[in-house]
Design a protein around this motif. Sequence first.
Motif, PDB file in Angstrom:
ATOM      1  N   ARG A   1      69.081  -0.082  21.444  1.00  0.00           N
ATOM      2  CA  ARG A   1      68.577  -1.447  21.617  1.00  0.00           C
ATOM      3  C   ARG A   1      69.591  -2.486  21.169  1.00  0.00           C
ATOM      4  NH1 ARG A   1      63.709  -3.797  22.653  1.00  0.00           N
ATOM      5  NH2 ARG A   1      63.386  -5.893  21.814  1.00  0.00           N
TER       6      ARG A   1
ATOM      7  N   ASN B   1      69.581  -5.000  18.788  1.00  0.00           N
ATOM      8  CA  ASN B   1      68.985  -6.333  18.781  1.00  0.00           C
ATOM      9  C   ASN B   1      69.945  -7.364  18.186  1.00  0.00           C
ATOM     10  OD1 ASN B   1      66.946  -8.252  19.126  1.00  0.00           O
ATOM     11  ND2 ASN B   1      66.105  -7.864  17.092  1.00  0.00           N
TER      12      ASN B   1
ATOM     13  N   ASN C   1      70.273 -11.123  16.798  1.00  0.00           N
ATOM     14  CA  ASN C   1      69.649 -12.362  16.340  1.00  0.00           C
ATOM     15  C   ASN C   1      70.735 -13.314  15.869  1.00  0.00           C
ATOM     16  OD1 ASN C   1      66.851 -11.575  16.637  1.00  0.00           O
ATOM     17  ND2 ASN C   1      67.181 -10.193  14.910  1.00  0.00           N
TER      18      ASN C   1
ATOM     19  N   CYS D   1      72.574  -8.300  13.533  1.00  0.00           N
ATOM     20  CA  CYS D   1      71.698  -7.177  13.838  1.00  0.00           C
ATOM     21  C   CYS D   1      70.922  -6.866  12.563  1.00  0.00           C
ATOM     22  CB  CYS D   1      72.496  -5.959  14.294  1.00  0.00           C
ATOM     23  SG  CYS D   1      71.459  -4.567  14.817  1.00  0.00           S
TER      24      CYS D   1
ATOM     25  N   ASN E   1      73.359  -5.854  24.351  1.00  0.00           N
ATOM     26  CA  ASN E   1      72.394  -6.088  23.285  1.00  0.00           C
ATOM     27  C   ASN E   1      71.049  -6.315  23.965  1.00  0.00           C
ATOM     28  OD1 ASN E   1      74.460  -6.196  21.269  1.00  0.00           O
ATOM     29  ND2 ASN E   1      74.879  -8.304  21.888  1.00  0.00           N
TER      30      ASN E   1
ATOM     31  N   SER F   1      67.394  -7.744  23.308  1.00  0.00           N
ATOM     32  CA  SER F   1      66.604  -8.501  22.336  1.00  0.00           C
ATOM     33  C   SER F   1      65.182  -8.783  22.781  1.00  0.00           C
ATOM     34  CB  SER F   1      67.306  -9.828  22.031  1.00  0.00           C
ATOM     35  OG  SER F   1      68.591  -9.597  21.476  1.00  0.00           O
TER      36      SER F   1
ATOM     37  N   ASP G   1      61.593  -7.475  25.530  1.00  0.00           N
ATOM     38  CA  ASP G   1      60.812  -6.313  25.958  1.00  0.00           C
ATOM     39  C   ASP G   1      60.403  -6.388  27.427  1.00  0.00           C
ATOM     40  OD1 ASP G   1      60.613  -4.816  23.452  1.00  0.00           O
ATOM     41  OD2 ASP G   1      59.475  -6.539  22.735  1.00  0.00           O
TER      42      ASP G   1
ATOM     43  N   HIS H   1      64.944  -6.219  30.333  1.00  0.00           N
ATOM     44  CA  HIS H   1      65.507  -5.719  29.077  1.00  0.00           C
ATOM     45  C   HIS H   1      65.436  -4.190  29.006  1.00  0.00           C
ATOM     46  CE1 HIS H   1      64.836  -9.960  27.680  1.00  0.00           C
ATOM     47  NE2 HIS H   1      66.029  -9.727  27.183  1.00  0.00           N
TER      48      HIS H   1
ATOM     49  N   SER I   1      64.161   2.752  17.923  1.00  0.00           N
ATOM     50  CA  SER I   1      64.033   1.426  18.542  1.00  0.00           C
ATOM     51  C   SER I   1      63.506   1.623  19.950  1.00  0.00           C
ATOM     52  CB  SER I   1      65.391   0.708  18.580  1.00  0.00           C
ATOM     53  OG  SER I   1      66.336   1.435  19.337  1.00  0.00           O
ATOM     54  N   SER I   2      62.598   0.750  20.357  1.00  0.00           N
ATOM     55  CA  SER I   2      62.019   0.831  21.708  1.00  0.00           C
ATOM     56  C   SER I   2      61.627   2.271  22.031  1.00  0.00           C
ATOM     57  CB  SER I   2      63.018   0.304  22.739  1.00  0.00           C
ATOM     58  OG  SER I   2      63.377  -1.025  22.472  1.00  0.00           O
TER      59      SER I   2
END
Length: 358
Positions: free
Chosen positions: A11, A13, A15, A19, A63, A65, A67, A71, A96-97
């Motif tokens: 994933r 992520n 921000n 991360c 990346n 971020s 759903d 993505h 993740s996910s």
Amino acid sequence: MNKGLIIADLRSNNNAGKCTGHYIPVAKMYQELFKKECNVFVAGGPVYENYFSKDTFIKLPFNVSGDSFFHKLKLFFNSICLFTKAKGRTIILQQSSDVTTHLALALFYWGGSRLFLIRYSCHGIDSVLKQFIYTLCRYKINGIICPDQRVAEAYKRPHIIIPDYIYIPNANTIPPLPYSDKKYDFCMVGRISEEKGIVEIAEILAKRNYKTVIAGKPQTQELADKLSQICKNCPQIELVLDYISDAQYLQYLNDSKYTILNYKGEYSERSSGVVFDTLFAGVPVIGCRCTALQFIETNNVGYVYESAEKLFSSRNEETCLCDVLFKEAQYNLYLDNIRKYRDTHVNFAKNLIEFITE
């Protein structure tokens, strides 16, 4: 593991260039633990370039971020890239996910590597549909790495029970401060979310005289506004509502006598990275009685309460906290027990290495 080990985050992520969460610390932990056994690589999206050198980093395309369907497609592309580059190597996938990851394994992973999954919860298999998707990839998984026996058994694969983080002496630590040099009585640090119960503790401490720091990025603007309002006339509370660097995070822990973890909801059930960061920094924990913090009470490395209101409320506050938690003998007992607890992590490290390399 003749071609090495890859700890991967499909994933990745991002921000604002950070991360957040378990991902970076866990990847660094595996690098440190396995560096004497084999070459250790970290695979992640472009955000990971901020944390790892080029010679140990495998860059995945995206990346991820969100759903949305778009993505999820990005995560699929990341998985295809990883599986292509990982042939002959051992893969450890961070959690993740979950469902999308299970589907990616079913569709795109056809062996050529040994494959392990880190799992902290049953989120990826908590419905009939999710369980069906998981059965499509289950036979491809060599093992589950998990801090909880119940969760590990639910995935029905060989497993090992270890904490989220394993203590590695002299790795990314700073010298502990003497008790008399501590700047804060309490700290609450890291990402601020509703289920960490920070607002409730801030409301209580706003009426007390304990020197406290609350530092981290709020998950929502509503949380930021609530904390700002609560603490606006409280000089005893230092409020830092922004991302803090790893160095700042560790410094706040080191500067504090105790960390308060007032977990509720999902956080009260799952394991916590902050609690291990705290103990590894040699700082006792004060927290609510819940599954995630049960080992704090078992190992006597801090104080576990039923009610924060009752803990901080007393007709005579001096007999409530200062005469108990801040007594030198009691504090030193916690520190001694923390040292003993950290010593047990030698076996966790040994067992993990054997589980992955056997």
